[in-house]
Design an enzyme around this catalytic site. Structure first.
Site, short mmCIF file in Angstrom:
data_model
loop_
_atom_site.label_atom_id
_atom_site.label_comp_id
_atom_site.label_asym_id
_atom_site.label_seq_id
_atom_site.Cartn_x
_atom_site.Cartn_y
_atom_site.Cartn_z
N SER A 94 -44.86 -40.07 -4.76
CA SER A 94 -45.47 -38.83 -4.18
C SER A 94 -46.47 -39.42 -3.23
O SER A 94 -46.93 -38.59 -2.32
CB SER A 94 -46.39 -38.36 -5.42
OG SER A 94 -45.30 -37.65 -6.30
N TYR B 107 -36.40 -33.32 -9.82
CA TYR B 107 -35.75 -33.80 -8.70
C TYR B 107 -34.42 -32.89 -8.36
O TYR B 107 -33.91 -32.25 -9.25
CB TYR B 107 -35.19 -35.17 -8.64
CG TYR B 107 -36.32 -36.22 -8.84
CD1 TYR B 107 -37.13 -36.47 -7.55
CD2 TYR B 107 -36.94 -36.83 -9.90
CE1 TYR B 107 -38.13 -37.47 -7.43
CE2 TYR B 107 -37.68 -37.77 -9.79
CZ TYR B 107 -38.53 -38.10 -8.60
OH TYR B 107 -39.65 -38.83 -8.69
N ASP C 47 -47.76 -42.76 -9.13
CA ASP C 47 -46.42 -42.39 -8.50
C ASP C 47 -46.59 -42.44 -7.02
O ASP C 47 -46.94 -42.03 -6.27
CB ASP C 47 -46.47 -40.72 -8.68
CG ASP C 47 -45.07 -40.34 -8.28
OD1 ASP C 47 -44.23 -40.92 -7.51
OD2 ASP C 47 -44.95 -39.14 -8.57
N GLN D 30 -48.97 -39.78 -13.28
CA GLN D 30 -49.35 -39.11 -11.94
C GLN D 30 -50.06 -39.95 -10.77
O GLN D 30 -49.77 -40.25 -9.64
CB GLN D 30 -49.82 -37.83 -12.05
CG GLN D 30 -49.13 -36.70 -12.35
CD GLN D 30 -49.95 -35.30 -12.50
OE1 GLN D 30 -51.04 -35.28 -12.41
NE2 GLN D 30 -49.16 -34.16 -12.46
N ARG E 73 -41.96 -38.62 -14.62
CA ARG E 73 -42.77 -37.49 -13.72
C ARG E 73 -43.51 -36.92 -15.12
O ARG E 73 -43.02 -35.77 -15.61
CB ARG E 73 -42.22 -36.46 -13.14
CG ARG E 73 -41.79 -36.86 -11.86
CD ARG E 73 -41.27 -35.77 -10.77
NE ARG E 73 -41.31 -36.08 -9.49
CZ ARG E 73 -41.04 -35.44 -8.28
NH1 ARG E 73 -40.48 -33.98 -8.56
NH2 ARG E 73 -41.02 -35.86 -7.16
#
Length: 308
Positions: A66, A162, A63, A60, A55
């Site tokens: 996500s 997390y 990911d 990003q 992360r």
């Protein structure tokens, strides 16, 4: 999309067909099924697990968790709206005023935040809870009310952002306090997950009994045992007049955008490794280092090695 530990049955045949010397990129469930990673390593496959993308800002666009969780959160609200014998928005009609549905979202990760946003767009009154207190601002920015429980959750988040597993006393107290909020809700959407661990049990059978008949629970954590005690993976369960849905691969309900987002994630991941037409496994790169789980006949991930 689902390989190695995520495809424990048919994956064995696929692994043997691929053979030694090939590179496989996919969702592998390395923390939940570490033995599957060892088996793929023994087959000589170089294996990358997309769940382990760090992360960090640079990663990003890669990911996968996500992007697919965004779809899951959106779809979960639509499933609940279809099942609920009420309208979501408040309406003032000639036949009287219809009160808005009350939606409670447990877990304010990507799926939970998308669920909050979607339920609000449909006109519901939305509240949300997350074991990580830092989520309050995100929940409130989407128009939800953040539910606080009288328990200490200061150590509930790991360095990757997390949720961490807590002890049983914490979960017991959490279940007791959540039951009161659940009882006042028309719809409960649960998204609480801990990487590589069974889903935390947050809603008991007694809590379900306290809900009004016609209420709906959508348990997005059903694949790993569920956040609700009565959830069953890929089943529609009715208990005490409450409908409980446990979808496990919900992104497939919206295949066009699920595929588009997954494809973009993988392309960005590949472009980070391919230099001048050649695969360059630079182990100094945090993204490559963290996601490489098998190479040269060995398990390459220290996290998977520890589990084994």
């Amino acid at each position: 999309v689902r390989t190695a530990g995520m495809d424990a049955g048919e994956g064995v045949e696929l692994r043997d067909q691929i053979g030694s010397g090939k590179v496989v990129i996919g969702s592998c469930d390395p923390l939940g099924k570490p033995q599957a990673i060892a088996d793929w390593a023994n087959a000589g496959v170089t294996l990358f697990s997309l769940e382990l993308i760090p992360r960090i800002t640079r990663a990003q666009s890669m990911d996968v968790l996500s992007s697919q969780a965004t779809i899951a959160g959106y779809r979960a609200v639509l499933m609940a709206a279809t099942e609920l014998p009420k309208l979501f928005p408040m309406m003032m009609t000639a036949a009287g005023t219809l009160t808005a549905a009350r939606v409670f979202v447990i877990g304010a990760g990507v799926a939970g935040l998308q669920a909050i946003a979607t339920a609000r767009k449909l006109g519901a009154v939305v509240s949300a809870y997350d074991v990580r207190p830092a989520c309050r601002e995100q929940v409130e920015s989407l128009g939800g009310k953040f539910v606080e429980l009288a328990i200490d959750a200061s150590s509930s988040e790991d360095k990757g952002g997390y949720a961490k597993a807590m002890d049983e006393d914490f979960y017991r107290r959490q279940r007791e306090l959540l039951a009161g909020v659940v009882a006042q809700s028309d719809v409960v959407i649960t998204t609480a997950a801990i990487p590589g661990r069974p889903s935390p049990r947050l809603i008991t059978a007694d809590a379900v009994r306290g809900m009004q008949p016609g209420s709906v629970i959508v348990d997005l954590a059903a694949e790993r045992g569920g956040n609700c005690e009565l959830s069953q993976a890929d089943q529609r369960v009715t208990e005490h007049g409450v409908t409980i849905l446990g979808p496990t691969n919900i992104a497939t309900d919206i295949p066009n955008h699920a595929s588009q987002m997954l494809g973009n994630n993988v392309v960005k991941f590949l472009l980070n490794m391919v230099k001048d037409g050649q695969l360059n496994l630079n182990m100094e790169d945090e993204i490559i280092h963290d996601t490489l789980v098998a190479r040269d006949g060995q398990v390459a991930s220290s996290r998977v090695k520890d589990l084994l």
